[in-house]
Write an enzyme that holds these catalytic residues in place. Structure first.
Site, PDB file in Angstrom:
ATOM      1  N   GLY A  18      37.974  54.710  69.485  1.00  0.00           N
ATOM      2  CA  GLY A  18      38.623  52.897  70.075  1.00  0.00           C
ATOM      3  C   GLY A  18      40.190  53.598  70.877  1.00  0.00           C
ATOM      4  O   GLY A  18      40.060  54.815  71.862  1.00  0.00           O
ATOM      5  N   TYR A 149      43.075  35.510  65.714  1.00  0.00           N
ATOM      6  CA  TYR A 149      43.082  36.879  65.743  1.00  0.00           C
ATOM      7  C   TYR A 149      44.150  36.261  67.116  1.00  0.00           C
ATOM      8  O   TYR A 149      45.202  37.002  67.298  1.00  0.00           O
ATOM      9  CB  TYR A 149      41.663  36.709  66.904  1.00  0.00           C
ATOM     10  CG  TYR A 149      42.373  38.800  67.248  1.00  0.00           C
ATOM     11  CD1 TYR A 149      41.946  39.812  67.226  1.00  0.00           C
ATOM     12  CD2 TYR A 149      42.081  38.038  68.595  1.00  0.00           C
ATOM     13  CE1 TYR A 149      42.356  40.966  67.437  1.00  0.00           C
ATOM     14  CE2 TYR A 149      41.640  39.468  69.575  1.00  0.00           C
ATOM     15  CZ  TYR A 149      41.784  40.972  69.016  1.00  0.00           C
ATOM     16  OH  TYR A 149      42.353  42.319  69.491  1.00  0.00           O
ATOM     17  N   LYS A 153      47.958  37.655  67.901  1.00  0.00           N
ATOM     18  CA  LYS A 153      47.996  38.942  69.439  1.00  0.00           C
ATOM     19  C   LYS A 153      48.852  37.686  70.421  1.00  0.00           C
ATOM     20  O   LYS A 153      49.580  38.319  70.700  1.00  0.00           O
ATOM     21  CB  LYS A 153      46.658  38.633  69.859  1.00  0.00           C
ATOM     22  CG  LYS A 153      45.713  40.676  69.157  1.00  0.00           C
ATOM     23  CD  LYS A 153      45.914  41.153  69.174  1.00  0.00           C
ATOM     24  CE  LYS A 153      45.425  42.114  68.520  1.00  0.00           C
ATOM     25  NZ  LYS A 153      45.933  43.508  68.709  1.00  0.00           N
ATOM     26  N   VAL A 182      36.951  45.104  75.579  1.00  0.00           N
ATOM     27  CA  VAL A 182      37.008  46.862  75.713  1.00  0.00           C
ATOM     28  C   VAL A 182      35.442  47.928  75.024  1.00  0.00           C
ATOM     29  O   VAL A 182      36.021  47.243  73.514  1.00  0.00           O
ATOM     30  CB  VAL A 182      37.947  47.456  75.004  1.00  0.00           C
ATOM     31  CG1 VAL A 182      38.459  49.008  74.987  1.00  0.00           C
ATOM     32  CG2 VAL A 182      38.909  47.485  76.704  1.00  0.00           C
TER      33      VAL A 182
HETATM   34  N1  LIG Z   1      37.737  46.936  71.554  1.00  0.00           N
HETATM   35  C1  LIG Z   1      38.221  45.402  72.734  1.00  0.00           C
HETATM   36  O1  LIG Z   1      37.703  44.769  73.097  1.00  0.00           O
HETATM   37  C2  LIG Z   1      40.073  45.076  72.177  1.00  0.00           C
HETATM   38  C3  LIG Z   1      40.112  43.994  72.808  1.00  0.00           C
HETATM   39  C4  LIG Z   1      41.689  43.043  73.311  1.00  0.00           C
HETATM   40  C5  LIG Z   1      42.895  43.788  72.072  1.00  0.00           C
HETATM   41  N2  LIG Z   1      41.750  44.956  71.252  1.00  0.00           N
HETATM   42  C6  LIG Z   1      42.898  45.593  70.355  1.00  0.00           C
HETATM   43  O2  LIG Z   1      42.567  47.490  70.468  1.00  0.00           O
HETATM   44  C7  LIG Z   1      43.691  47.218  69.915  1.00  0.00           C
HETATM   45  C8  LIG Z   1      42.301  48.828  69.146  1.00  0.00           C
HETATM   46  O3  LIG Z   1      40.802  48.175  69.205  1.00  0.00           O
HETATM   47  P1  LIG Z   1      39.629  49.103  69.190  1.00  0.00           P
HETATM   48  O4  LIG Z   1      38.860  47.939  69.461  1.00  0.00           O
HETATM   49  O5  LIG Z   1      40.379  49.929  70.504  1.00  0.00           O
HETATM   50  O6  LIG Z   1      40.063  49.903  67.558  1.00  0.00           O
HETATM   51  P2  LIG Z   1      38.797  49.663  66.718  1.00  0.00           P
HETATM   52  O7  LIG Z   1      38.839  48.401  66.081  1.00  0.00           O
HETATM   53  O8  LIG Z   1      37.683  49.792  66.794  1.00  0.00           O
HETATM   54  O9  LIG Z   1      39.497  50.489  65.660  1.00  0.00           O
HETATM   55  C9  LIG Z   1      40.674  49.869  65.399  1.00  0.00           C
HETATM   56  C10 LIG Z   1      41.657  51.640  64.207  1.00  0.00           C
HETATM   57  O10 LIG Z   1      42.056  51.355  62.952  1.00  0.00           O
HETATM   58  C11 LIG Z   1      42.607  51.293  62.172  1.00  0.00           C
HETATM   59  N3  LIG Z   1      42.611  50.756  61.371  1.00  0.00           N
HETATM   60  C12 LIG Z   1      42.859  49.712  61.101  1.00  0.00           C
HETATM   61  N4  LIG Z   1      44.090  49.008  59.411  1.00  0.00           N
HETATM   62  C13 LIG Z   1      44.833  50.038  59.916  1.00  0.00           C
HETATM   63  C14 LIG Z   1      46.177  50.312  59.277  1.00  0.00           C
HETATM   64  N5  LIG Z   1      45.956  49.101  58.621  1.00  0.00           N
HETATM   65  N6  LIG Z   1      46.276  50.871  59.760  1.00  0.00           N
HETATM   66  C15 LIG Z   1      46.701  52.332  60.432  1.00  0.00           C
HETATM   67  N7  LIG Z   1      44.932  52.114  61.138  1.00  0.00           N
HETATM   68  C16 LIG Z   1      44.333  51.034  60.971  1.00  0.00           C
HETATM   69  C17 LIG Z   1      41.519  51.677  61.711  1.00  0.00           C
HETATM   70  O11 LIG Z   1      40.936  53.149  60.858  1.00  0.00           O
HETATM   71  C18 LIG Z   1      40.513  52.056  63.509  1.00  0.00           C
HETATM   72  O12 LIG Z   1      39.965  53.443  63.262  1.00  0.00           O
HETATM   73  C19 LIG Z   1      43.730  46.546  68.492  1.00  0.00           C
HETATM   74  O13 LIG Z   1      44.853  45.952  68.320  1.00  0.00           O
HETATM   75  C20 LIG Z   1      42.154  45.589  69.558  1.00  0.00           C
HETATM   76  O14 LIG Z   1      42.839  44.497  68.465  1.00  0.00           O
HETATM   77  C21 LIG Z   1      40.350  45.492  71.656  1.00  0.00           C
END
Ligand SMILES: NC(=O)c1ccc[n+]([C@@H]2O[C@H](COP(=O)([O-])OP(=O)(O)OC[C@H]3O[C@@H](n4cnc5c(N)ncnc54)[C@H](O)[C@@H]3O)[C@@H](O)[C@H]2O)c1
Length: 247
Positions: A18, A149, A153, A182
Site C-alpha cells: 500500500g 478509525y 486518525k 486509495v
Molecule cells: N487505503 C486507503 O484508502 C487509506 C485512506 C486514508 C488513510 N490511509 C492510511 O494509510 C496507511 C496505509 O494504508 P494502506 O491501505 O495503504 O495499506 P494497507 O492497510 O494495505 O497495509 C498496511 C500495512 O501495515 C502493516 N502493519 C499493520 N500493523 C502493523 C504493525 N503493528 N507494525 C508494522 N506494520 C504493520 C501491514 O503488514 C501492511 O503491510 C494507513 O495508516 C491507513 O490508515 C489509507
C-alpha cells in the site's frame, strides 16, 4: 527522478504494501537510503527482491522494546514516515473496548513509540522530518462507520501538531498527510469482506468527487515533497490528498 532525497536516511513503517510500500519505493527512486519496516516479513522479502537497494527490517510498530532495539542499529535518521494504520468498521455502538484499544495502539501509540525513539537522533543532528499518515476520516471529516478509525486518525493530526510545536526550534519538522480512499490491499480486503462487494466498490468510488480512487503513488509524491528540502518551511500541517472528498 531528480535525486531530491540523495544522502537522506529514511525509515518507513508499514512498508510491506500500500501507501507505505509506494512511499519507500518513491524515496528510494529519489536517491534516499531507505529502511523499509513492516510486521509482515513476506511482503518485505518481495520488496527486497524487487528493489535490492532498499534495506528491509521486520518491525512491529506497536512493540516499543523492538523499536528501541531497532533504533540502536541506526546511525542517523533524516526522515521518519509512519504509515501504520488499521480500519475498524462500525459506529461507536459496534466498537467494543478491545476494538478501541487495538485501533488506538496500531493507529496512534505506534506513532508515539516511533517518534519518541527516533526524535533523539534528530535532535542530535539538529534536523529531521517526520511524516505521519492520517486520513480524511479524522478531525477533517466524519464518515459513516469509521468511529474509532476517525477518532484515532484525528489524534494523529494532534500528535503531529504537538511534535511540530515542541521541536520547531530544533529544525525538526512534523507533518501529516490525509489521504482520501486509495487503492491498496487492505482496501481490496474491505471490499471483498463486505456483504455485497460489487456495490461496496461502487459506493467507495461514488463518494470520491473525482469518480475514482487515489493511487498509493499519488500519496507517495506528497511524502517525497515533505521529506525533501523543498518543504523546509512546512511544519505542523496536514496535507489532504483526497481527490476533493474533504472540499
Ligand atoms: N487505503 C486507503 O484508502 C487509506 C485512506 C486514508 C488513510 N490511509 C492510511 O494509510 C496507511 C496505509 O494504508 P494502506 O491501505 O495503504 O495499506 P494497507 O492497510 O494495505 O497495509 C498496511 C500495512 O501495515 C502493516 N502493519 C499493520 N500493523 C502493523 C504493525 N503493528 N507494525 C508494522 N506494520 C504493520 C501491514 O503488514 C501492511 O503491510 C494507513 O495508516 C491507513 O490508515 C489509507
Amino acid at each position: 527522478m531528480s535525486g531530491r532525497l540523495i544522502e537522506k536516511k529514511i525509515v518507513v513503517t508499514a512498508a510491506g504494501q500500500g501507501i507505505g510500500k509506494a512511499t519507500a519505493i518513491a524515496f528510494h527512486r529519489e536517491g534516499a537510503d531507505v529502511t523499509a519496516t513492516d510486521l509482515n516479513d513476506k511482503t518485505l522479502a518481495d520488496l527486497k527482491k524487487e528493489f535490492p537497494g532498499i534495506s528491509v527490517q521486520k518491525l512491529d510498530s506497536t512493540d516499543n522494546n523492538a523499536i528501541l532495539e531497532f533504533t540502536k542499529t541506526l546511525d542517523r535518521v533524516d526522515v521518519l514516515l509512519n504509515a501504520v494504520g488499521f480500519v475498524h468498521h462500525g459506529t461507536i455502538l459496534e466498537c467494543e473496548e478491545k476494538d478501541w484499544d487495538f485501533s488506538s495502539n496500531v493507529n496512534v501509540k505506534s506513532m508515539y513509540f516511533m517518534c519518541k525513539a527516533i526524535l533523539p537522533k534528530m535532535i542530535e543532528q539538529n534536523s529531521g522530518s517526520i511524516i505521519n499518515i492520517s486520513s480524511c476520516a479524522s478531525s477533517l471529516k466524519g464518515f459513516p462507520n469509521r468511529f474509532v478509525y476517525g477518532t484515532t486518525k484525528g489524534a494523529v493530526i494532534g500528535l503531529t501538531k504537538a511534535i511540530a510545536s515542541d521541536f520547531v526550534k530544533k529544525n525538526i519538522r512534523c507533518n501529516s498527510i490525509a489521504p482520501g480512499t486509495v487503492f491498496s490491499p487492505s482496501w481490496q480486503d474491505r471490499v471483498n469482506q463486505s456483504p455485497d462487494p460489487i456495490q461496496a466498490k461502487k459506493d467507495f468510488i461514488a463518494r470520491q468527487p473525482m469518480g475514482r480512487l487515489g493511487t498509493a503513488e499519488e500519496i507517495a509524491a506528497v511524502a517525497v515533497y515533505l521529506a525533501s528540502d523543498d518543504s523546509t518551511f512546512t511544519t505542523g500541517t496536514t496535507i489532504s490528498v483526497d481527490g476533493g472528498i474533504s472540499i
